[in-house]
Write an enzyme that holds these catalytic residues in place. Structure first.
Site, PDB file in Angstrom:
ATOM      1  CG  ASP A  97      -1.991  -1.129   1.113  1.00  9.76           C
ATOM      2  OD1 ASP A  97      -2.035  -1.898   0.082  1.00  9.76           O
ATOM      3  OD2 ASP A  97      -2.774  -0.989   2.057  1.00  9.76           O
TER       4      ASP A  97
ATOM      5  CG  ASP B 233      -6.570   0.046   1.261  1.00  9.41           C
ATOM      6  OD1 ASP B 233      -6.216  -1.099   1.347  1.00  9.41           O
ATOM      7  OD2 ASP B 233      -6.760   1.161   2.136  1.00  9.41           O
TER       8      ASP B 233
ATOM      9  CG  HIS C 221     -11.271   1.532  -0.208  1.00  5.84           C
ATOM     10  ND1 HIS C 221     -11.714   0.271   0.337  1.00  5.84           N
ATOM     11  CD2 HIS C 221     -10.134   1.921   0.670  1.00  5.84           C
ATOM     12  CE1 HIS C 221     -10.880  -0.200   1.421  1.00  5.84           C
ATOM     13  NE2 HIS C 221      -9.860   1.095   1.451  1.00  5.84           N
TER      14      HIS C 221
ATOM     15  CG  HIS D 102      -8.464   5.527   2.593  1.00  6.97           C
ATOM     16  ND1 HIS D 102      -9.360   5.536   3.820  1.00  6.97           N
ATOM     17  CD2 HIS D 102      -7.844   4.422   2.442  1.00  6.97           C
ATOM     18  CE1 HIS D 102      -9.313   4.238   4.133  1.00  6.97           C
ATOM     19  NE2 HIS D 102      -8.623   3.596   3.495  1.00  6.97           N
TER      20      HIS D 102
ATOM     21  CE  LYS E 107      -4.257  -4.151   0.788  1.00  4.83           C
ATOM     22  NZ  LYS E 107      -4.868  -3.108   1.483  1.00  4.83           N
TER      23      LYS E 107
ATOM     24  CB  CYS F 198      -2.338  -2.369   5.084  1.00  3.75           C
ATOM     25  SG  CYS F 198      -3.596  -1.573   5.112  1.00  3.75           S
TER      26      CYS F 198
END
Length: 207
Positions: A20, A63, A65, A82, A105, A153
């Site tokens: 990340d 990440d 999202h 974020h 993810k 993470c």
């Protein structure tokens, strides 16, 4: 935590996992910027070069999202908005050397802390990412981990890697904590040590 000085040994059965290192975490202008996040990038780039030069796999996580998810505070979760998919904040930092596959993810609204698994914040249901399958197909038995952030993470990825049977080393020069509460970073390191994760520290820090 068992500590190894110098550089980790990479080979074809080892993978470097870069967790990340995205603009929203690593850039000071990011919506969830981690203090010192940008400072680890040159070190991680050196690790990428070492790993690839030794025939090791390098894999990255992101990440990723949706714009609305229970993971975000405005939708009932913990975190500011974020790493929304397709935005600047979700991109890997432009200074990061990328030389391998990327695992995304959280695209279904899950809590995507670990590179290996995700959790539905409403039901608690766990689901796997493709990372474990990728590593096993490559014959990987050991992972070396760096990235952001130590207490979320990075920790979750390392604990999952241990649970899945990998030998795990942590690049202590290549991580930084969020620390929602003071001391979260040190507590994360203690938890990882108790789980059997070994620490890798540089004996001499390059200037």
């Amino acid at each position: 935590m068992t500590t190894q000085s110098g550089e980790p040994a990479y080979d074809a059965q080892t993978a470097l996992l870069v967790i990340d290192v995205q603009n929203d975490f690593a850039d000071p202008a990011g919506t969830l910027a981690v203090a010192g996040g940008e400072a680890i990038i040159p070190y991680l780039n050196g690790q990428v070069a070492l790993a690839r030069g030794s025939g090791a796999l390098v894999a990255y996580t992101q990440d990723w999202h949706p714009a609305s998810t229970p993971h975000f505070a405005r939708d009932g979760g913990t975190w500011p908005v974020h790493c929304v998919m397709g935005t600047w904040g979700a991109e890997l930092h432009p200074d990061l050397l990328v030389d391998g596959p990327t695992i995304r993810k959280g695209s279904g609204g899950e809590d995507g802390y670990s590179g290996f698994s995700m959790r539905d914040p409403a039901s608690g249901r766990q689901s796997a990412t493709e990372l474990d399958g990728l590593l096993r197909a490559a014959g990987v038995v050991r992972v070396v981990i760096g990235g952001l952030a130590t207490d979320y993470c990075v920790k979750a990825s390392a604990l999952d890697a241990v649970r899945l049977g990998y030998r795990v080393s942590l690049l202590t020069e290549g991580i930084r904590p969020v620390e929602l509460a003071p001391g979260d970073g040190e507590r994360a390191l203690a938890e990882l040590a108790a789980a059997g994760v070994s620490a890798v520290r540089r004996s001499v820090v390059a200037q």
